[in-house]
Motif scaffolding. Structure first.
Motif, PDB file in Angstrom:
ATOM      1  N   GLY A   1       0.797  -1.227   0.000  1.00  0.00           N
ATOM      2  CA  GLY A   1       0.000   0.000   0.000  1.00  0.00           C
ATOM      3  C   GLY A   1       0.825   1.270   0.000  1.00  0.00           C
ATOM      4  O   GLY A   1       0.351   2.321   0.414  1.00  0.00           O
ATOM      5  N   SER A   2       2.077   1.186  -0.467  1.00  0.00           N
ATOM      6  CA  SER A   2       2.918   2.375  -0.546  1.00  0.00           C
ATOM      7  C   SER A   2       3.095   3.016   0.836  1.00  0.00           C
ATOM      8  O   SER A   2       3.060   4.229   0.989  1.00  0.00           O
ATOM      9  N   THR A   3       3.278   2.183   1.851  1.00  0.00           N
ATOM     10  CA  THR A   3       3.327   2.665   3.231  1.00  0.00           C
ATOM     11  C   THR A   3       4.726   2.625   3.830  1.00  0.00           C
ATOM     12  O   THR A   3       4.896   2.948   5.005  1.00  0.00           O
ATOM     13  N   GLY A   4       5.731   2.202   3.043  1.00  0.00           N
ATOM     14  CA  GLY A   4       7.072   2.006   3.589  1.00  0.00           C
ATOM     15  C   GLY A   4       7.623   3.232   4.275  1.00  0.00           C
ATOM     16  O   GLY A   4       7.994   3.195   5.445  1.00  0.00           O
ATOM     17  N   VAL A   5       7.665   4.337   3.559  1.00  0.00           N
ATOM     18  CA  VAL A   5       8.129   5.599   4.138  1.00  0.00           C
ATOM     19  C   VAL A   5       7.009   6.254   4.934  1.00  0.00           C
ATOM     20  O   VAL A   5       7.189   6.680   6.075  1.00  0.00           O
ATOM     21  N   MET A   6       5.831   6.292   4.322  1.00  0.00           N
ATOM     22  CA  MET A   6       4.712   7.064   4.885  1.00  0.00           C
ATOM     23  C   MET A   6       4.354   6.600   6.298  1.00  0.00           C
ATOM     24  O   MET A   6       4.031   7.411   7.155  1.00  0.00           O
ATOM     25  N   LYS A   7       4.400   5.280   6.522  1.00  0.00           N
ATOM     26  CA  LYS A   7       4.086   4.781   7.857  1.00  0.00           C
ATOM     27  C   LYS A   7       5.324   4.199   8.541  1.00  0.00           C
ATOM     28  O   LYS A   7       5.651   4.567   9.663  1.00  0.00           O
ATOM     29  N   GLY A   8       6.003   3.265   7.845  1.00  0.00           N
ATOM     30  CA  GLY A   8       7.159   2.623   8.470  1.00  0.00           C
ATOM     31  C   GLY A   8       8.276   3.598   8.771  1.00  0.00           C
ATOM     32  O   GLY A   8       8.820   3.635   9.881  1.00  0.00           O
ATOM     33  N   GLY A   9       8.620   4.402   7.779  1.00  0.00           N
ATOM     34  CA  GLY A   9       9.705   5.360   7.965  1.00  0.00           C
ATOM     35  C   GLY A   9       9.351   6.437   8.974  1.00  0.00           C
ATOM     36  O   GLY A   9      10.180   6.848   9.796  1.00  0.00           O
TER      37      GLY A   9
ATOM     38  N   LEU B   1      13.357   6.760  -9.480  1.00  0.00           N
ATOM     39  CA  LEU B   1      13.471   5.417 -10.055  1.00  0.00           C
ATOM     40  C   LEU B   1      12.208   4.601  -9.785  1.00  0.00           C
ATOM     41  O   LEU B   1      11.738   3.848 -10.641  1.00  0.00           O
ATOM     42  N   GLN B   2      11.640   4.739  -8.574  1.00  0.00           N
ATOM     43  CA  GLN B   2      10.380   4.072  -8.280  1.00  0.00           C
ATOM     44  C   GLN B   2       9.294   4.502  -9.258  1.00  0.00           C
ATOM     45  O   GLN B   2       8.503   3.699  -9.738  1.00  0.00           O
ATOM     46  N   ILE B   3       9.265   5.800  -9.537  1.00  0.00           N
ATOM     47  CA  ILE B   3       8.216   6.334 -10.411  1.00  0.00           C
ATOM     48  C   ILE B   3       8.436   5.860 -11.851  1.00  0.00           C
ATOM     49  O   ILE B   3       7.499   5.430 -12.522  1.00  0.00           O
ATOM     50  N   GLU B   4       9.699   5.917 -12.307  1.00  0.00           N
ATOM     51  CA  GLU B   4       9.996   5.387 -13.650  1.00  0.00           C
ATOM     52  C   GLU B   4       9.545   3.934 -13.740  1.00  0.00           C
ATOM     53  O   GLU B   4       8.953   3.504 -14.732  1.00  0.00           O
ATOM     54  N   GLY B   5       9.847   3.172 -12.695  1.00  0.00           N
ATOM     55  CA  GLY B   5       9.495   1.752 -12.693  1.00  0.00           C
ATOM     56  C   GLY B   5       7.991   1.545 -12.709  1.00  0.00           C
ATOM     57  O   GLY B   5       7.481   0.683 -13.430  1.00  0.00           O
TER      58      GLY B   5
ATOM     59  N   GLY C   1       3.329   8.048  -0.048  1.00  0.00           N
ATOM     60  CA  GLY C   1       3.881   6.907  -0.772  1.00  0.00           C
ATOM     61  C   GLY C   1       4.398   7.250  -2.149  1.00  0.00           C
ATOM     62  O   GLY C   1       3.863   8.125  -2.833  1.00  0.00           O
ATOM     63  N   GLY C   2       5.453   6.547  -2.566  1.00  0.00           N
ATOM     64  CA  GLY C   2       6.010   6.756  -3.899  1.00  0.00           C
ATOM     65  C   GLY C   2       6.005   5.515  -4.767  1.00  0.00           C
ATOM     66  O   GLY C   2       6.427   5.554  -5.914  1.00  0.00           O
ATOM     67  N   GLY C   3       5.526   4.405  -4.248  1.00  0.00           N
ATOM     68  CA  GLY C   3       5.655   3.146  -4.988  1.00  0.00           C
ATOM     69  C   GLY C   3       4.492   2.808  -5.887  1.00  0.00           C
ATOM     70  O   GLY C   3       4.625   2.001  -6.801  1.00  0.00           O
ATOM     71  N   GLU C   4       3.348   3.395  -5.628  1.00  0.00           N
ATOM     72  CA  GLU C   4       2.143   2.939  -6.325  1.00  0.00           C
ATOM     73  C   GLU C   4       1.449   4.029  -7.135  1.00  0.00           C
ATOM     74  O   GLU C   4       0.950   3.768  -8.217  1.00  0.00           O
ATOM     75  N   ALA C   5       1.377   5.235  -6.551  1.00  0.00           N
ATOM     76  CA  ALA C   5       0.480   6.248  -7.111  1.00  0.00           C
ATOM     77  C   ALA C   5       0.762   6.504  -8.589  1.00  0.00           C
ATOM     78  O   ALA C   5      -0.165   6.625  -9.394  1.00  0.00           O
ATOM     79  N   ALA C   6       2.040   6.570  -8.963  1.00  0.00           N
ATOM     80  CA  ALA C   6       2.379   6.927 -10.340  1.00  0.00           C
ATOM     81  C   ALA C   6       1.936   5.864 -11.342  1.00  0.00           C
ATOM     82  O   ALA C   6       1.826   6.139 -12.538  1.00  0.00           O
ATOM     83  N   ALA C   7       1.685   4.660 -10.843  1.00  0.00           N
ATOM     84  CA  ALA C   7       1.202   3.617 -11.752  1.00  0.00           C
ATOM     85  C   ALA C   7      -0.225   3.909 -12.223  1.00  0.00           C
ATOM     86  O   ALA C   7      -0.605   3.548 -13.338  1.00  0.00           O
TER      87      ALA C   7
END
Lengths: 174, 734
Positions: free
Chosen positions: B107-115, B633-637, B691-697
């Motif tokens: 859920g793109s929570t790594g930084v937003m919640k975990g960090g 890089l996450q966004i490019e991916g 979050g940066g892992g999901e939204a750009a998809a």
């Protein structure tokens, strides 16, 4: 689906003739390998017998490039190469290029561009790039794309990888 | 945490951690010692970090780095608060014995919640360190700061203490203070810097230890033989058939069938030789039937998610122009590059499983139940796998390995095949959406209705049911896991009347799990594609049509920046110059998180139906940016992977099983079709990181569909956008 059925040739029981060794140049070092099954793919020998785990198992079909190595400086798929086929050849794996402390120039370019996410495809990408740059020192972007067309990446690191190839070639980066 | 731990205790546990494999060489510190009785309490500072006597720090992180860059980002967040460099920080991820349960890495929570949680622990630690140093010098706490790992008087006069001198290895014994002040963004020295990721050099030089590379002494290699059809039962096994492979053994637990051998190649050979008979089974509908089946049910409920204004009135208004369209997203695979792998050891009434799981804590009870062990005797340790983007086969491979380790009494490594991974990874579920929109006489959108057909996630189900216990006849909670797939089904624009309903399906065509940006990719495809249809019907430029209905400055900023970078000139679609098109799409992720606008330029060949993405611009606002390079890089991916899913991907299956089980039958985007991508980060240093892992998809399919329409007038509403679909959607030549 059932697990990959190995080809018929590969499932042959080891014959007495297979209780032998092969010699090759591995990462520049003369190496003798005990061969239990001449049909065993080089990938398994590298990873499990020789501790060279940089080449990855991705598909076992030569479709993805994660196991790319160089045989006599030509890129090859270690999953599709029976161990017997590399007798007296020069095999280079990712470990033979450079190390974390002393990376090969192509590896240094990949690191500078941070051209890996999960990184599972990365060593195959580097090997294919090294082979390309040996053949064409200053490739165009399209030549780089073509040379890497057999290497798949799921994380979407392609743009970084292309930049790394261009950086390594000394050309302007995309 | 016990107060008195000897050095020997610390080192002993450190030794357990390191047994059997060498940690990858890295520029950053690796953990030198780990307290044996370490707390994993999320309310304790000691749960998240330990400061060692030499001033180095170990972070214990419940979230894991799957390739997305948490390994540097979370170090940066902690380093900033602690006043040290990232090179002084070691990080342990996803180890149920050592790391607090911060929830799964989803859920793109790594930084937003975990960090953010770890940053708060570090901020609490910082206050404690300052207090301790101030007390020793008889200074007020506000006269002391931490710089370069030293707690110093701000005046420069007086004694400095290394952070390792102030707190012993016994730790802080301090509750995490949710109100501990954070360093002000204007003073950041580490956060916001494009620091290189610590794992990249080892990944590039082949020295990084993936779970695939991990070995234990005496380890056996296992291969599980999946049935030829879903749900088939094992009727007979010819154990003698593996005899040509010396030392190979057949392990059977009801319908769970595997071989183990001393070498991997022997396990592969034995699996190929093994003769087994399975019952006939044909429980699947086949992929071609999925779309119609979604409207047929059976259903387990219907929910209204959004209901504002008089939607029926707007849609029935005789002066309104009403558009209707259906959008469909197929079943897709995570399609990881490396087939899943895991290593397990079960002995002496306890189990250790080395796994690439995104959710070691979440799966721990399931593994305990499967193995018949108490939860506290089961330890799951995260090791990197091949990128997964949701739950792929990693957890199933871990269950396979655990069952085989229990059956054999030896450590077992299980490596799936390519066919296993594409055939049996849990799949992203299909989605069907019907949309209706009303345009008033002035071209304003007066009403909107979205009706969704989605598989319903089972309430309270802790994890995706695993293949191994299911085939072995070991009970486990059954049901569906999908991720939150019903979000972003309503337009992010000021529309006076909006209704979103969902028809919940009882089942999914194949075992589902969360896949990157669950549901939001398809929902945004539908909403932003359909909004474009409304703009076209009004003769409006699609950027202007959006901007006039936006009230949120962050949204407007993202859209206008992306458009400007694409040199957007207002005009209605389609492009008067055919063959080339541009499209734009926007999302406010989950209506509460990251803002993304994507503009895209494509070429479409009318004769072949081939779409070639040429340029992608992404303006991305996820609040505070921790590491701009890793984020880019996450966004490019995310963009490239979603282009692949949009252009190429649909899992094919017949009545028995998945048939798209290699890269020829389940192709993904290759280098030839990679467009030029520009990522434009909108940093918001004073806002929380999102979050940066999901939204750009999520805006990718709509931006692409809108660009294709602009190029050739073909409106695509079904993924993947195959050449045949493009040709079928083309308007007749003028």
């Amino acid at each position: 689906m059932p697990a990959t059925p190995p080809s018929k040739a590969r499932t042959k029981a080891p014959s007495p003739a297979s209780q032998r060794t092969i010699s090759l140049s591995l990462n520049g070092t003369a190496t003798v390998i005990a061969v239990t099954d001449p049909n065993q793919p080089l990938l398994y020998v590298l990873r499990n017998q020789l501790g060279l785990t940089g080449a990855k198992f991705g598909c076992g079909k030569g479709q993805c490039g994660a196991c790319t190595i160089l045989i006599d400086n030509e890129p090859a798929r270690a999953c599709q190469t029976p161990i017997a086929a590399v007798a007296d050849k020069r095999v280079t794996t990712i470990e033979g290029l450079g190390s974390v402390k002393a990376p090969h120039p192509v590896q240094a370019a990949f690191i500078a561009e941070q051209a890996a996410q999960c990184g599972y495809c990365a060593t195959g990408m580097v090997m294919s790039s090294v082979a390309l740059l040996a053949r064409i020192p200053k490739p165009s972007l399209d030549e780089a794309k073509r040379a890497l067309s057999g290497n798949l990446c799921r994380c979407g690191t392609h743009q970084r990888i292309l930049r790394a190839v261009m950086r390594a070639s000394g050309s302007a980066q995309p | 945490m016990t107060a008195a731990l000897s050095r020997r205790d610390l080192l002993r546990t450190g030794g357990v951690l390191l047994v059997g494999f060498a940690l990858p060489a890295s520029a950053l510190a690796t953990p030198s010692s780990v307290p044996r009785a370490k707390t994993v309490d999320t309310t304790e500072v000691d749960g998240f970090l330990a400061i060692h006597q030499d001033g180095s720090v170990t972070i214990f992180c419940g979230k894991v780095d799957l390739g997305q860059g948490l390994r540097i980002a979370i170090r940066q967040m902690a380093a900033e608060e602690l006043g040290i460099g990232v090179e002084r920080i070691a990080m342990i991820e996803g180890d149920t014995l050592l790391t607090p349960d911060q929830g799964p890495t989803v859920g793109s929570t790594g930084v937003m919640k975990g960090g953010v949680q770890i940053r708060q622990a570090a901020a609490t630690a910082r206050q404690a360190l300052i207090r301790l140093a101030a007390e020793r010098q008889d200074l007020p706490a506000d006269q002391v700061d931490i710089v370069d790992g030293e707690v110093r008087p701000r005046s420069g006069e007086g004694r400095s203490f290394g952070i390792g001198d102030l707190v012993g290895e016994a730790g802080f014994n301090l509750k995490l203070d949710p109100k501990a002040p954070l360093r002000p963004p204007a003073s950041y020295r580490v956060v916001g810097k494009p620091l290189p990721r610590p794992d990249v050099p080892a990944k590039i030089t082949g020295r990084h230890v993936y779970v695939h590379d991990f070995t234990l002494p005496g380890m056996l290699h296992g291969r599980v033989i999946r049935p030829p059809s879903v749900g088939a039962t094992l009727t007979s096994v010819d154990e003698a058939s593996v005899r040509p492979v010396k030392g190979a053994r057949v392990i059977r637990l009801r319908d769970f069938l595997a071989v183990v051998a001393e070498t991997e190649w022997d396990a592969v050979r034995a699996a190929g030789l093994l003769k087994a008979q399975w019952s006939d089974s044909a429980p699947l509908m086949g992929h071609a039937a999925v779309r119609d089946a979604m409207k047929a049910g059976p259903f387990v409920g219907r929910d209204t998610l959004v209901n504002t204004g008089d939607v029926a009135g707007a849609l029935e208004d005789s002066d309104a122009k009403v558009l209707r369209a259906e959008y469909f997203w197929p079943v897709q695979s995570h399609a990881s590059m490396g087939p899943s792998c895991a290593v397990a050891e079960v002995k002496g009434g306890s189990a250790t499983i080395w796994t690439a799981s995104q959710a070691t804590h979440r799966f721990r009870p399931a593994f305990a139940a499967m193995l018949g062990l108490p939860v506290d005797r089961v330890r799951l340790i995260y090791l990197d796998g091949s990128g997964c983007y949701g739950m792929n086969g990693h957890d199933d491979a871990a269950a396979d390995a655990a069952l085989l380790a229990k059956a054999t009494g030896k450590p077992v490594r299980v490596q799936w095949s390519r066919e296993d991974e594409l055939g049996w990874d849990p799949k992203g579920p299909p989605q069907l959406l019907a949309l209706e929109g009303a345009l008033g006489s002035d071209g304003q959108v007066t009403g909107w209705r979205t009706e969704m057909w989605l598989p319903k996630a089972t309430a309270g189900l802790p994890n995706v049911p695993l293949l191994a216990p299911q085939s072995a006849g070991i009970g486990q909670p059954m049901g569906l896991i999908t991720g939150l797939i019903n979000q972003n089904g309503d337009p992010p624009y000021a529309v006076p009347a909006v209704e979103v309903t969902v028809n919940w399906l009882a089942d999914a065509p194949l075992r589902p799990s969360n896949i990157r940006a669950p549901g939001k990719i398809a929902n945004t495809f539908a909403v932003e594609g359909f909004f474009d249809e409304l703009c076209v019907a009004s003769g409006l430029d699609s950027l202007f049509g959006r901007l006039r209905l936006l009230r949120d400055i962050r949204a407007i900023k993202a859209l206008t920046r992306a458009a400007a970078l694409m040199s957007w000139r207002p005009r209605p679609a389609p492009n008067p110059i055919p063959g080339i098109g541009r499209g734009i799409a926007y999302v406010h992720y989950k209506h509460s998180e990251t803002y993304v606008a994507i503009a895209m330029e494509v070429a479409v060949d009318r004769d072949s139906g081939k779409i070639t993405p040429r340029r992608v611009v992404c303006s991305h606002d996820c609040g505070l940016v921790i590491n701009p390079d890793a984020l880019k890089l996450q966004i490019e991916g995310a963009i490239i992977q979603t282009l692949s899913r949009t252009l190429l991907e649909e899992v094919a299956f017949d009545a028995k099983a998945v048939t798209s089980t290699d890269w020829a039958s389940y192709p993904i985007l290759g280098f030839a079709d990679i467009p030029e991508i520009m990522v434009d980060l909108i940093d918001q240093p004073d806002l929380p990181p999102l979050g940066g892992g999901e939204a750009a998809a999520t805006p990718v399919p709509a931006a692409l569909a809108n660009a294709v329409f602009d190029a050739c007038g073909a409106r695509l509403r079904t993924a993947p956008f195959t050449p045949d679909r493009v040709k079928a959607a083309l308007p007749p030549p003028a």
